[in-house]
Design an enzyme around this catalytic site. Sequence first.
Site, PDB file in Angstrom:
ATOM      1  N   HIS A 219      -2.537  -8.611  -1.590  1.00 25.10           N
ATOM      2  CA  HIS A 219      -1.665  -8.124  -0.520  1.00 25.10           C
ATOM      3  C   HIS A 219      -1.973  -8.738   0.843  1.00 25.10           C
ATOM      4  O   HIS A 219      -1.234  -8.514   1.803  1.00 25.10           O
ATOM      5  CB  HIS A 219      -1.758  -6.597  -0.388  1.00 25.10           C
TER       6      HIS A 219
HETATM    7  C1  UD1 Z   1      -2.123  -3.066   6.128  1.00 24.60           C
HETATM    8  C2  UD1 Z   1      -3.318  -3.498   6.978  1.00 24.60           C
HETATM    9  C3  UD1 Z   1      -4.328  -4.201   6.085  1.00 24.60           C
HETATM   10  C4  UD1 Z   1      -4.704  -3.342   4.909  1.00 24.60           C
HETATM   11  C5  UD1 Z   1      -3.455  -2.881   4.161  1.00 24.60           C
HETATM   12  C6  UD1 Z   1      -3.850  -1.900   3.097  1.00 24.60           C
HETATM   13  C7  UD1 Z   1      -2.743  -4.080   9.296  1.00 24.60           C
HETATM   14  C8  UD1 Z   1      -2.513  -5.183  10.255  1.00 24.60           C
HETATM   15  N1  UD1 Z   1      -2.906  -4.438   8.011  1.00 24.60           N
HETATM   16  O1  UD1 Z   1      -1.521  -4.247   5.629  1.00 24.60           O
HETATM   17  O2  UD1 Z   1      -5.500  -4.464   6.840  1.00 24.60           O
HETATM   18  O3  UD1 Z   1      -5.514  -4.098   4.043  1.00 24.60           O
HETATM   19  O4  UD1 Z   1      -2.568  -2.243   5.083  1.00 24.60           O
HETATM   20  O5  UD1 Z   1      -2.897  -1.783   2.104  1.00 24.60           O
HETATM   21  O6  UD1 Z   1      -2.787  -2.940   9.685  1.00 24.60           O
HETATM   22  N2  UD1 Z   1       5.578  -1.699   3.078  1.00 24.60           N
HETATM   23  C9  UD1 Z   1       6.413  -0.932   2.294  1.00 24.60           C
HETATM   24  N3  UD1 Z   1       6.077   0.378   2.113  1.00 24.60           N
HETATM   25  C10 UD1 Z   1       4.981   0.958   2.661  1.00 24.60           C
HETATM   26  C11 UD1 Z   1       4.151   0.161   3.456  1.00 24.60           C
HETATM   27  C12 UD1 Z   1       4.459  -1.166   3.653  1.00 24.60           C
HETATM   28  O7  UD1 Z   1       7.404  -1.406   1.767  1.00 24.60           O
HETATM   29  O8  UD1 Z   1       4.740   2.163   2.436  1.00 24.60           O
HETATM   30  C13 UD1 Z   1       5.909  -3.144   3.242  1.00 24.60           C
HETATM   31  C14 UD1 Z   1       6.830  -3.412   4.433  1.00 24.60           C
HETATM   32  O9  UD1 Z   1       7.690  -4.455   4.078  1.00 24.60           O
HETATM   33  C15 UD1 Z   1       5.864  -3.883   5.495  1.00 24.60           C
HETATM   34  C16 UD1 Z   1       4.806  -4.609   4.672  1.00 24.60           C
HETATM   35  O10 UD1 Z   1       4.710  -3.875   3.459  1.00 24.60           O
HETATM   36  O11 UD1 Z   1       6.467  -4.710   6.438  1.00 24.60           O
HETATM   37  C17 UD1 Z   1       3.458  -4.685   5.340  1.00 24.60           C
HETATM   38  O12 UD1 Z   1       2.992  -3.380   5.704  1.00 24.60           O
HETATM   39  P1  UD1 Z   1       1.952  -3.203   6.915  1.00 24.60           P
HETATM   40  O13 UD1 Z   1       1.502  -1.800   6.976  1.00 24.60           O
HETATM   41  O14 UD1 Z   1       2.496  -3.795   8.149  1.00 24.60           O
HETATM   42  O15 UD1 Z   1       0.747  -4.124   6.508  1.00 24.60           O
HETATM   43  P2  UD1 Z   1      -0.025  -4.240   5.132  1.00 24.60           P
HETATM   44  O16 UD1 Z   1       0.215  -5.603   4.596  1.00 24.60           O
HETATM   45  O17 UD1 Z   1       0.265  -3.080   4.272  1.00 24.60           O
HETATM   46  N1  UDP Z   2      -5.690   1.253  -4.420  1.00 30.46           N
HETATM   47  C1  UDP Z   2      -4.945   2.230  -5.067  1.00 30.46           C
HETATM   48  N2  UDP Z   2      -3.837   1.843  -5.766  1.00 30.46           N
HETATM   49  C2  UDP Z   2      -3.439   0.534  -5.861  1.00 30.46           C
HETATM   50  C3  UDP Z   2      -4.207  -0.450  -5.190  1.00 30.46           C
HETATM   51  C4  UDP Z   2      -5.317  -0.055  -4.465  1.00 30.46           C
HETATM   52  O1  UDP Z   2      -5.277   3.418  -5.021  1.00 30.46           O
HETATM   53  O2  UDP Z   2      -2.416   0.269  -6.508  1.00 30.46           O
HETATM   54  C5  UDP Z   2      -6.884   1.659  -3.665  1.00 30.46           C
HETATM   55  C6  UDP Z   2      -8.138   0.932  -4.048  1.00 30.46           C
HETATM   56  O3  UDP Z   2      -8.746   1.569  -5.154  1.00 30.46           O
HETATM   57  C7  UDP Z   2      -8.956   1.009  -2.786  1.00 30.46           C
HETATM   58  C8  UDP Z   2      -7.917   0.953  -1.694  1.00 30.46           C
HETATM   59  O4  UDP Z   2      -6.676   1.304  -2.308  1.00 30.46           O
HETATM   60  O5  UDP Z   2      -9.668   2.224  -2.686  1.00 30.46           O
HETATM   61  C9  UDP Z   2      -7.845  -0.414  -1.139  1.00 30.46           C
HETATM   62  O6  UDP Z   2      -6.716  -0.518  -0.347  1.00 30.46           O
HETATM   63  P1  UDP Z   2      -5.980  -1.912  -0.086  1.00 30.46           P
HETATM   64  O7  UDP Z   2      -6.339  -2.894  -1.137  1.00 30.46           O
HETATM   65  O8  UDP Z   2      -4.554  -1.576   0.102  1.00 30.46           O
HETATM   66  O9  UDP Z   2      -6.537  -2.337   1.345  1.00 30.46           O
HETATM   67  P2  UDP Z   2      -7.906  -2.969   1.894  1.00 30.46           P
HETATM   68  O10 UDP Z   2      -9.051  -2.259   1.284  1.00 30.46           O
HETATM   69  O11 UDP Z   2      -7.870  -4.418   1.586  1.00 30.46           O
HETATM   70  O12 UDP Z   2      -7.784  -2.757   3.357  1.00 30.46           O
END
Ligand code: UD1
Ligand code: UDP
Length: 382
Positions: A219
């Site tokens: 991601h």
């Molecule tokens: C964010 C964090 C990242 C973290 C990740 C965990 C920032 C800058 N990044 O990244 O550090 O590792 O969360 O998962 O804060 N979207 C949906 N549904 C949702 C959420 C997101 O469709 O419920 C899609 C949207 O298109 C959105 C994109 O995902 O634009 C990115 O979401 P965003 O929260 O901006 O950043 P993440 O990539 O999730």
């Molecule tokens: N996780 C989850 N379901 C998923 C993928 C990840 O519950 O489908 C959990 C995972 O076990 C971990 C956390 O989400 O505890 C990690 O989040 P993510 O990978 O979104 O973000 P990051 O840790 O890189 O910020």
Amino acid sequence: MLKLLTIIGARPQIIKAAALSRAIKNDFQGQITEVIVHTGQHYDENMSQVFFDELDIPQPNYNLNVGSGTHGKQTAAMIDGIEEILLKEKPSAIVLYGDTNSTLAGAIAASKIHVPVVHIEAGLRSFNKSMPEEINRIMCDHVSTLLFSPTKAGYQNLIKEGFKENNTAPYSIDNPKIYHCGDVMFDNSLHFSEIAEKKSGIIDQLKLTKNDFVLATIHRNNNTDEPERLHAIFSALDKITKQHQIKIVLPLHPRTAKLLSQNLNAELYSSIKTNKQIVITEPVSFLGMIALEKNAQLILTDSGGVQKEAFFFEKPCIILRTETEWTELVDCNAAIVTDANENKIIDTFNYFIKNRPASFPKLFGDGKAAQFICSEIVKHIS
Ligand code: UD1
Ligand code: UDP
């Protein structure tokens, strides 16, 4: 009674917050109350609500519903909303987790109006400022009063940035206290490991055989947004399943799901879609994820949290990034950084299938990091 205002927003923060909420409920009732603010950064059912349902986290007192957007728009909306709640609730401190835009917004809103910041997961660095997370975590650390680092490397990073080990109480933004205290996610993995084994039916639902599949998550923004990187990673996954006749389970983050058809060429996209060994699912619950991690042969990921969970459950991990903040995993040969390099990913997979890591030392504390954090908050926040 101390009032803590906890900010959550992204999936991993909701999970991390479960550890502190559990410690407060079990050991600090009568000393700490928690007001939970969900920024709404993550909002899909399987990116947010599922964790409240499953992990016994109190429902948020507020939800700002900011949703997705550019960094500036998203962060600004959060700062605005958090400031208003801080002024109304007048908490003793704000508790922030990790390095997302929700973390940064909380840090800016609170520090400007002199609410002490408690940063959990302080000190981690990738030394790569092209990552939004690196900027968020540096900014947050430098306005914090209590900084809890999960690792020794994180604690040392803080010292290198000028934080002092010998500051004495009372602590403040100008006289902060740094700790090396273990990882609340290790607390969670211990707490939920058996529960996941008993309650999650995901192995059967996905028709998997224990220890005969691989788990992958992708991601990170540079991997999803740069077509060459996404292509290299998915091409490697496709080849691995074919060479090894092994299933790869991919609970796909919505960001990746949205960009897959756009950023893979038609041939690879079609190959991935028709490859029965690649099991693409919606994001799974945390118990589902633990069950998958515990039963996987090997894990490939660009997630910070999943890298560590691979280690907690003693699985070799291929890190699909140019570097990691969790350097200890690489130092003890439990994980290898391959970047988004197709050949390196495949070679490392072949290596780990034959050579399991020799040991998984106890690097992340004693499973009681959350209790320790609460006891220090009680001592030093008034
Ligand atoms: C964010 C964090 C990242 C973290 C990740 C965990 C920032 C800058 N990044 O990244 O550090 O590792 O969360 O998962 O804060 N979207 C949906 N549904 C949702 C959420 C997101 O469709 O419920 C899609 C949207 O298109 C959105 C994109 O995902 O634009 C990115 O979401 P965003 O929260 O901006 O950043 P993440 O990539 O999730
Ligand atoms: N996780 C989850 N379901 C998923 C993928 C990840 O519950 O489908 C959990 C995972 O076990 C971990 C956390 O989400 O505890 C990690 O989040 P993510 O990978 O979104 O973000 P990051 O840790 O890189 O910020």
